[in-house]
Design a protein around this motif. Structure first.
Motif, PDB file in Angstrom:
ATOM      1  N   ILE A   1      14.614   2.905  13.766  1.00 58.08           N
ATOM      2  CA  ILE A   1      15.336   2.252  12.869  1.00 58.08           C
ATOM      3  C   ILE A   1      15.996   1.239  13.433  1.00 58.08           C
ATOM      4  N   SER A   2      16.223   0.055  13.269  1.00 57.91           N
ATOM      5  CA  SER A   2      16.931  -0.927  13.761  1.00 57.91           C
ATOM      6  C   SER A   2      18.187  -1.292  13.138  1.00 57.91           C
ATOM      7  N   GLY A   3      18.839  -2.134  13.541  1.00 57.46           N
ATOM      8  CA  GLY A   3      20.225  -2.493  12.974  1.00 57.46           C
ATOM      9  C   GLY A   3      20.127  -2.807  11.292  1.00 57.46           C
ATOM     10  N   PRO A   4      19.001  -3.949  11.166  1.00 59.21           N
ATOM     11  CA  PRO A   4      18.938  -4.544   9.918  1.00 59.21           C
ATOM     12  C   PRO A   4      18.391  -3.240   8.816  1.00 59.21           C
ATOM     13  N   ASP A   5      17.498  -2.473   9.190  1.00 59.34           N
ATOM     14  CA  ASP A   5      17.120  -1.417   8.503  1.00 59.34           C
ATOM     15  C   ASP A   5      18.075  -0.406   8.400  1.00 59.34           C
ATOM     16  N   ALA A   6      19.004  -0.096   9.489  1.00 53.84           N
ATOM     17  CA  ALA A   6      20.262   0.852   9.351  1.00 53.84           C
ATOM     18  C   ALA A   6      21.101   0.335   7.951  1.00 53.84           C
ATOM     19  N   THR A   7      21.359  -1.075   8.100  1.00 58.80           N
ATOM     20  CA  THR A   7      22.290  -1.449   6.817  1.00 58.80           C
ATOM     21  C   THR A   7      21.906  -1.181   5.644  1.00 58.80           C
ATOM     22  N   LYS A   8      20.427  -0.978   5.365  1.00 53.46           N
ATOM     23  CA  LYS A   8      20.204  -0.937   4.158  1.00 53.46           C
ATOM     24  C   LYS A   8      19.910   0.661   3.775  1.00 53.46           C
ATOM     25  N   ILE A   9      19.847   1.410   4.828  1.00 53.02           N
ATOM     26  CA  ILE A   9      19.979   2.900   4.673  1.00 53.02           C
ATOM     27  C   ILE A   9      21.149   3.329   4.369  1.00 53.02           C
ATOM     28  N   LEU A  10      22.294   2.508   4.873  1.00 53.81           N
ATOM     29  CA  LEU A  10      23.675   2.834   4.713  1.00 53.81           C
ATOM     30  C   LEU A  10      24.087   2.571   3.288  1.00 53.81           C
ATOM     31  N   SER A  11      23.379   1.359   3.009  1.00 47.90           N
ATOM     32  CA  SER A  11      23.679   0.937   1.608  1.00 47.90           C
ATOM     33  C   SER A  11      23.498   1.815   0.411  1.00 47.90           C
ATOM     34  N   LEU A  12      22.337   2.527   0.762  1.00 51.61           N
ATOM     35  CA  LEU A  12      21.759   3.688  -0.313  1.00 51.61           C
ATOM     36  C   LEU A  12      22.437   4.963  -0.175  1.00 51.61           C
ATOM     37  N   CYS A  13      23.317   5.257   0.614  1.00 54.50           N
ATOM     38  CA  CYS A  13      24.040   6.430   0.732  1.00 54.50           C
ATOM     39  C   CYS A  13      25.023   6.578  -0.293  1.00 54.50           C
ATOM     40  N   PRO A  14      24.853   7.724  -1.051  1.00 53.03           N
ATOM     41  CA  PRO A  14      25.958   7.706  -2.142  1.00 53.03           C
ATOM     42  C   PRO A  14      27.403   7.972  -2.079  1.00 53.03           C
ATOM     43  N   SER A  15      27.584   8.462  -0.567  1.00 58.42           N
ATOM     44  CA  SER A  15      29.064   8.594  -0.020  1.00 58.42           C
ATOM     45  C   SER A  15      29.622   7.339   0.261  1.00 58.42           C
ATOM     46  N   PHE A  16      28.541   6.314   0.636  1.00 56.06           N
ATOM     47  CA  PHE A  16      28.900   4.945   1.041  1.00 56.06           C
ATOM     48  C   PHE A  16      29.369   4.217  -0.135  1.00 56.06           C
TER      49      PHE A  16
ATOM     50  N   TYR B   1       0.968  -1.172   0.062  1.00 57.27           N
ATOM     51  CA  TYR B   1      -0.216  -0.026   0.217  1.00 57.27           C
ATOM     52  C   TYR B   1       0.900   1.054   0.022  1.00 57.27           C
ATOM     53  N   LEU B   2       1.909   1.216   0.916  1.00 60.19           N
ATOM     54  CA  LEU B   2       2.763   2.379   0.802  1.00 60.19           C
ATOM     55  C   LEU B   2       3.633   2.739  -0.341  1.00 60.19           C
ATOM     56  N   GLU B   3       4.219   1.544  -0.885  1.00 58.88           N
ATOM     57  CA  GLU B   3       4.923   1.803  -2.089  1.00 58.88           C
ATOM     58  C   GLU B   3       4.048   2.345  -3.186  1.00 58.88           C
ATOM     59  N   ALA B   4       2.755   1.930  -3.197  1.00 61.16           N
ATOM     60  CA  ALA B   4       2.018   2.294  -4.419  1.00 61.16           C
ATOM     61  C   ALA B   4       1.546   3.747  -4.069  1.00 61.16           C
ATOM     62  N   ARG B   5       1.509   4.027  -2.988  1.00 59.11           N
ATOM     63  CA  ARG B   5       0.874   5.633  -2.391  1.00 59.11           C
ATOM     64  C   ARG B   5       2.277   6.517  -2.488  1.00 59.11           C
ATOM     65  N   TYR B   6       3.382   6.019  -2.128  1.00 57.64           N
ATOM     66  CA  TYR B   6       4.522   6.871  -2.085  1.00 57.64           C
ATOM     67  C   TYR B   6       5.621   6.229  -2.816  1.00 57.64           C
ATOM     68  N   PRO B   7       5.866   6.275  -4.176  1.00 56.19           N
ATOM     69  CA  PRO B   7       6.726   5.563  -5.294  1.00 56.19           C
ATOM     70  C   PRO B   7       8.093   6.156  -4.826  1.00 56.19           C
ATOM     71  N   ASP B   8       8.217   7.165  -4.212  1.00 59.68           N
ATOM     72  CA  ASP B   8       9.666   7.735  -3.859  1.00 59.68           C
ATOM     73  C   ASP B   8      10.141   7.078  -2.464  1.00 59.68           C
ATOM     74  N   GLY B   9       9.419   6.586  -1.826  1.00 57.46           N
ATOM     75  CA  GLY B   9       9.654   6.295  -0.224  1.00 57.46           C
ATOM     76  C   GLY B   9      10.469   4.817  -0.490  1.00 57.46           C
ATOM     77  N   ILE B  10      10.986   4.661   0.948  1.00 57.62           N
ATOM     78  CA  ILE B  10      11.937   3.267   1.084  1.00 57.62           C
ATOM     79  C   ILE B  10      11.237   2.379   1.877  1.00 57.62           C
ATOM     80  N   ALA B  11      11.074   1.079   1.573  1.00 57.52           N
ATOM     81  CA  ALA B  11      10.393   0.092   2.357  1.00 57.52           C
ATOM     82  C   ALA B  11      11.467  -0.746   2.993  1.00 57.52           C
ATOM     83  N   LEU B  12      11.548  -0.411   4.432  1.00 62.41           N
ATOM     84  CA  LEU B  12      12.394  -1.291   5.305  1.00 62.41           C
ATOM     85  C   LEU B  12      11.710  -2.448   5.718  1.00 62.41           C
ATOM     86  N   GLU B  13      12.493  -3.089   6.766  1.00 66.85           N
ATOM     87  CA  GLU B  13      11.643  -4.447   7.133  1.00 66.85           C
ATOM     88  C   GLU B  13      10.703  -4.124   7.976  1.00 66.85           C
ATOM     89  N   ALA B  14      10.854  -3.031   9.053  1.00 64.76           N
ATOM     90  CA  ALA B  14       9.906  -2.693   9.891  1.00 64.76           C
ATOM     91  C   ALA B  14       9.090  -1.324   9.782  1.00 64.76           C
TER      92      ALA B  14
END
Length: 454
Positions: free
Chosen positions: A391-406, A343-356
């Motif tokens: 944001i928990s550890g697994p979700d932080a990993t995904k966010i970090l992987s999305l950072c351009p500097s990283f 539902y959220l992915e369809a409503r907010y296409p630019d958002g990021i779906a994490l585990e939680a």
């Protein structure tokens, strides 16, 4: 029909007298032309009055009248036995004088032709409208085999007749029956097809076939779910369904709504009230939904979500997400939104779906700025302290992987991942003691070093 009972020959005693006396026959002819013959039993006064009115009648005419009366009252002594009649008919058939089919009656006392049997069947059907072949056999005195043969021909020749379950029925009969059904329907507001079928001793499918082409013409009603309803009652049920569905503000199973309406009707009309099937409520609801009389959406045909609730859902989700830049899936579950991630992915296409949680892209931008600054200044940072607490550890990993500097640092290989620690290194090594500190840490840290740690 031709009877084979013992009977006298079919010629008159008067004709016997006339045939024996030609002169008498000529006189009778002249007397018939001059005056009407009085019937037997006239008195002398009557004959005298007739003579006065029509002129004087001579004694010869009176004698002829006396002979006529005597001939009419005479009884023949010549009779044919039943056997003689049967033999006579057989002789006529052998000589071809009777070239049509003769059928025996059940009693064996009469002959009947096929055409005349068909005629008598038509007369009975016209008189009754509906008759079984067994009853026709008893009434007409003809074997059931011959009745069945001729009945098939009668029905084939007349499209207004039908032969069902050994019964012949006419369209006029069904018109009369449906008129009676309509009268009863207007009195009771509802009739079950099973009840009609039981009264008419026919199948419910035949009742349905008979009623459908007459709905709106002879029968003023609506057929739904094996029940026949009046237009006034349908309007009343429609108003109840419309009011009940418009009053809902939360998702509801429609069968429970229909059960409530049925209980309400029973309370209003008592045990003898009109029973309404749930399928009837459902069909009315679907019609109202197509017309736009009720607003909302139906899932799996029974799960109803009112438009007012869907609007409130969207407003709640939008308000929470815009204020916090994230929203947890449990929030959507509390709002009775199935498949929250989709539902959220369809409503907010630019958002990021994490585990939680589902986060806004600005969260990635915030962490990317901190990572880039740490790399540039040779400092280390605690990423979890920068990210929101949800944001928990697994979700932080995904966010970090999305950072351009990283991602840029990963290409040049200036970092090394050790379990949950990510260290940015500039050609130096770490002391074991410092490594041990990071290894035992329960927090994901990013350390940027530009010199060796002693």
């Amino acid at each position: 029909r031709l009877s084979v009972r013992s009977q006298a020959p079919s010629f008159s005693p008067l004709r016997q007298v006339e045939s024996r006396d030609p002169q008498l026959r000529r006189r009778l002819d002249r007397s018939r032309q001059t005056a009407p013959l009085p019937v037997s039993g006239d008195t002398a006064a009557d004959r005298a009055g007739s003579e006065g009115a029509g002129g004087a009648m001579d004694a010869e005419l009176l004698e002829l009248q006396r002979q006529l009366e005597a001939a009419q009252s005479a009884r023949s002594s010549v009779r044919l036995s039943e056997r003689n009649v049967v033999e006579l008919v057989q002789k006529l058939q052998e000589r071809g004088l009777i070239d049509f089919e003769l059928l025996h009656t059940v009693s064996g006392k009469e002959y009947i032709t096929s055409d005349h049997l068909k005629h008598e069947i038509k007369v009975e059907i016209k008189k009754r409208g509906r008759a079984s072949l067994v009853d026709l056999s008893d009434t007409l005195g003809v074997d059931l085999y011959h009745i069945e043969r001729q009945a098939q021909k009668v029905v084939t020749e007349d499209p207004a007749l039908m032969l069902i379950n050994a019964e012949i029925m006419s369209q006029s009969y069904w018109d009369t029956v449906t008129e009676e059904i309509n009268e009863k329907l207007q009195e009771r507001s509802q009739i079950a097809l099973a009840e009609i079928a039981a009264q008419l001793h026919i199948g419910s499918e035949l009742v349905l076939n008979i009623l459908e082409p007459r709905l709106g013409t002879i029968v003023q009603g609506r057929l739904e779910g094996g029940q026949l309803y009046t237009p006034a009652y349908v309007s009343r049920i429609t108003a109840m369904v419309r009011g009940a569905t418009r009053g809902l503000t939360v998702p509801t199973n429609l069968p429970s709504v229909w059960n409530s309406l049925q209980q309400q009707l029973q309370e209003m009309h008592g045990a003898n009230g009109v029973s309404v099937e749930g399928s009837f409520f459902q069909s009315i609801f679907v019609a109202l939904l197509k017309e736009g009389a009720v607003l909302g959406s139906v899932r799996a045909g029974v799960h109803w979500t009112p438009a007012v609730f869907a609007h409130a859902q969207k407003e709640s989700v939008d308000a929470f997400f815009s204020q916090n830049s994230y929203i947890g899936y449990e929030v959507l579950q509390k709002l009775v939104i199935p498949q929250p991630k989709q539902y959220l992915e369809a409503r907010y296409p630019d958002g990021i779906a994490l585990e939680a949680v589902f986060v806004h892209p600005s969260v990635v931008d915030m962490l990317d700025a901190a990572v880039g600054d740490a790399i540039e200044n040779g400092q280390w940072i605690d990423s979890l302290s920068i990210l929101p607490s949800y944001i928990s550890g697994p979700d932080a990993t995904k966010i970090l992987s999305l950072c351009p500097s990283f991602q840029k640092a990963a290409k040049v290989g200036i970092f090394k991942v050790i379990e949950i620690c990510v260290l940015f290194i500039n050609g130096h090594t770490l002391k074991k003691s410092f490594f041990a500190v990071f290894k035992s840490s329960a927090i994901w840290r990013i350390m940027c070093l530009q010199q060796c740690v002693h």
